[in-house]
Design a protein around this motif. Structure first.
Motif, PDB file in Angstrom:
ATOM      1  N   GLY A   1       0.797  -1.212   0.000  1.00  0.00           N
ATOM      2  CA  GLY A   1       0.000   0.000   0.000  1.00  0.00           C
ATOM      3  C   GLY A   1       0.834   1.268   0.000  1.00  0.00           C
ATOM      4  O   GLY A   1       2.061   1.253  -0.117  1.00  0.00           O
ATOM      5  N   ASP A   2       0.146   2.395   0.124  1.00  0.00           N
ATOM      6  CA  ASP A   2       0.766   3.714   0.122  1.00  0.00           C
ATOM      7  C   ASP A   2       1.219   4.032   1.542  1.00  0.00           C
ATOM      8  O   ASP A   2       0.438   4.499   2.367  1.00  0.00           O
ATOM      9  N   LEU A   3       2.489   3.792   1.820  1.00  0.00           N
ATOM     10  CA  LEU A   3       2.985   3.886   3.193  1.00  0.00           C
ATOM     11  C   LEU A   3       3.498   5.280   3.521  1.00  0.00           C
ATOM     12  O   LEU A   3       4.221   5.885   2.732  1.00  0.00           O
ATOM     13  N   PRO A   4       3.165   5.779   4.714  1.00  0.00           N
ATOM     14  CA  PRO A   4       3.785   7.026   5.184  1.00  0.00           C
ATOM     15  C   PRO A   4       5.288   6.850   5.375  1.00  0.00           C
ATOM     16  O   PRO A   4       5.799   5.729   5.503  1.00  0.00           O
ATOM     17  N   LYS A   5       5.993   7.955   5.423  1.00  0.00           N
ATOM     18  CA  LYS A   5       7.458   7.916   5.513  1.00  0.00           C
ATOM     19  C   LYS A   5       7.930   7.164   6.748  1.00  0.00           C
ATOM     20  O   LYS A   5       8.904   6.410   6.699  1.00  0.00           O
ATOM     21  N   LEU A   6       7.287   7.388   7.887  1.00  0.00           N
ATOM     22  CA  LEU A   6       7.741   6.734   9.114  1.00  0.00           C
ATOM     23  C   LEU A   6       7.695   5.224   8.986  1.00  0.00           C
ATOM     24  O   LEU A   6       8.552   4.521   9.540  1.00  0.00           O
ATOM     25  N   LEU A   7       6.696   4.680   8.284  1.00  0.00           N
ATOM     26  CA  LEU A   7       6.592   3.238   8.123  1.00  0.00           C
ATOM     27  C   LEU A   7       7.637   2.690   7.160  1.00  0.00           C
ATOM     28  O   LEU A   7       7.843   1.472   7.091  1.00  0.00           O
ATOM     29  N   LEU A   8       8.275   3.574   6.428  1.00  0.00           N
ATOM     30  CA  LEU A   8       9.399   3.188   5.570  1.00  0.00           C
ATOM     31  C   LEU A   8      10.730   3.360   6.301  1.00  0.00           C
ATOM     32  O   LEU A   8      11.784   3.102   5.735  1.00  0.00           O
ATOM     33  N   GLY A   9      10.645   3.811   7.562  1.00  0.00           N
ATOM     34  CA  GLY A   9      11.852   4.028   8.338  1.00  0.00           C
ATOM     35  C   GLY A   9      12.523   5.348   8.074  1.00  0.00           C
ATOM     36  O   GLY A   9      13.681   5.564   8.445  1.00  0.00           O
ATOM     37  N   ARG A  10      11.782   6.287   7.447  1.00  0.00           N
ATOM     38  CA  ARG A  10      12.347   7.593   7.088  1.00  0.00           C
ATOM     39  C   ARG A  10      11.719   8.681   7.940  1.00  0.00           C
ATOM     40  O   ARG A  10      10.552   8.589   8.319  1.00  0.00           O
ATOM     41  N   PRO A  11      12.455   9.735   8.261  1.00  0.00           N
ATOM     42  CA  PRO A  11      11.856  10.844   9.023  1.00  0.00           C
ATOM     43  C   PRO A  11      10.830  11.582   8.188  1.00  0.00           C
ATOM     44  O   PRO A  11      10.866  11.549   6.957  1.00  0.00           O
ATOM     45  N   ILE A  12       9.906  12.238   8.852  1.00  0.00           N
ATOM     46  CA  ILE A  12       8.903  13.008   8.131  1.00  0.00           C
ATOM     47  C   ILE A  12       9.557  14.236   7.492  1.00  0.00           C
ATOM     48  O   ILE A  12      10.292  14.951   8.164  1.00  0.00           O
TER      49      ILE A  12
END
Length: 408
Positions: free
Chosen positions: A397-408
């Motif tokens: 799905g369309d994952l937010p940045k935090l769920l990709l391990g990246r900062p917002i």
């Protein structure tokens, strides 16, 4: 209206503090309003509560600076085995097996005790200059307006912010005061939750046995221990919950089996009724909902907390990006963006868990044959199986940045 912070958060469980930390990582201030007494660090004794954290949720905790200290307390999920059966008969010959080696990212997730996760979140919000934690107090009224929203606490004091977020569970008073209705129904089932110690190692394998009254999940914890989520018909569950420890184990053993040797209870026992609950909207004037305040699903997929953390990550990203553009974070178009991002994904998971529970929580011989053949068929289709593994790991799905391990 006097503003005390950017966002007021009602609910001090897990999603509320996680949202506060996510907002702080993007420069937004918050006050967490918590009805419970203030907890201090991890409890010294295991109380039986634990969570399944999908890989995406683990990445989020890492991005928020929490995972490094939590990793030593967590148990990796190496495999998941799903099968049908009856108590005392063992699993059906057809089953579905998810293997961590079928995806490149590593373990599908981890299991972590509540005391460690809750303690880490509370310690982190205590250490942030952008977060205030008010415990042992309740929000009793809320008044939205063009410039923000005012919240009245139980002691009569008032707080103001641009936005109020309800992370206050299925019976969310924030949602009720905002006029947000709920859809849902009871399952006539209850979940019995405990942990056991066992003689043999689990090798990081999680088991889901579908039985006529409901599923039994055996979820590995560090050492020779496993967390149990055991679904029974509500009346029967009430009887079992009232039994002494040995009688309780006598009921559990034929369902659990002997593949891990003898078992004994570790920590406390819990029980709660099961039902489906879905807010008709995730946003209203100056209000947003996240976690169980927005949706409550059956625990059979172990996705309740993960679904809440997806809300948290998406809402934080929407609010932080609006803030950086100089927009009002409580504006209707900002909240509409959060609603669009999370509503469809949530509705699909709600429908899937509800359908699976209805399909498997019965002893109809024709349905049982069909579902067993279906499990076996999916197990023989590598592409479909890998897709389901990625879903379980929270990677689809369309994952937010935090769920990709990246900062917002």
């Amino acid at each position: 209206m006097e503003r005390h912070c950017d966002v007021l958060i009602v609910g001090g469980g897990l999603n509320g503090p996680a949202l506060a930390l996510a907002l702080a990582s993007g420069g937004l201030s918050s006050v967490v309003i918590d009805a419970q007494p203030r907890a201090r660090r991890a409890a010294p004794e295991f109380d039986g509560r634990a969570y399944a954290l999908a890989l995406s949720s683990r990445r989020m905790l890492a991005a928020l600076g929490l995972w490094r200290d939590l990793a030593a307390q967590a148990q990796a999920i190496n495999d998941i085995k799903i099968s049908d059966g009856r108590a005392g008969e063992g699993a059906a010959p057809w089953h579905l097996h998810f293997d961590r080696n079928e995806i490149d990212e590593g373990p599908m997730g981890h299991f972590l005790e509540d005391r460690y996760l809750r303690g880490a979140l509370l310690d982190a919000i205590d250490g942030s200059d952008l977060i205030e934690h008010r415990s042992e107090t309740e929000a009793v009224a809320q008044a939205p307006g063009p410039g923000g929203i005012a919240v009245t606490l139980g002691d009569g004091s008032r707080l103001g912010a641009a936005l109020l977020v309800g992370c206050d569970g299925r019976g969310s008073r924030v949602a009720a005061r905002a006029g947000i209705a709920r859809l849902g129904w009871e399952y006539r089932q209850s979940a019995l939750v405990c942990a056991v110690e066992h003689e043999l190692p689990h090798h990081g394998i999680a088991h889901q046995f579908f039985m006529p009254p409901g599923p039994l999940a055996i979820l590995p914890l560090p050492g020779n221990r496993s967390s149990i989520v055991w679904t029974e018909a509500r009346d029967r569950a009430a009887v079992i919950a009232g039994l002494g420890p040995e009688a309780y184990l006598a009921e559990l053993r034929p369902r659990f089996g002997d593949f891990l040797g003898d078992i004994r209870l570790a920590g406390a026992r819990f029980g709660y009724p099961l039902g489906l609950s879905l807010a008709e909207s995730f946003a209203a004037e100056r209000v947003a909902l996240a976690g169980d305040a927005a949706h409550g699903i059956h625990p059979l997929a172990g996705q309740g907390l993960n679904l809440g953390l997806r809300d948290v990550a998406a809402l934080a990203e929407v609010l932080v990006e609006a803030h950086r553009r100089g927009l009002d974070v409580g504006a209707p178009d900002v909240l509409a963006g959060y609603q669009r991002w999370r509503r469809f994904d949530t509705a699909m998971l709600v429908a899937a868990t509800d359908g699976l529970n209805r399909l498997f929580s019965n002893d109809n011989p024709l349905l049982r044959l069909g579902r067993d053949l279906g499990l076996g068929l999916v197990n023989r289709l590598p592409a479909l199986r890998r897709g389901l593994i990625r879903e379980a790991a929270g990677l689809a799905g369309d994952l937010p940045k935090l769920l990709l391990g990246r900062p917002i």
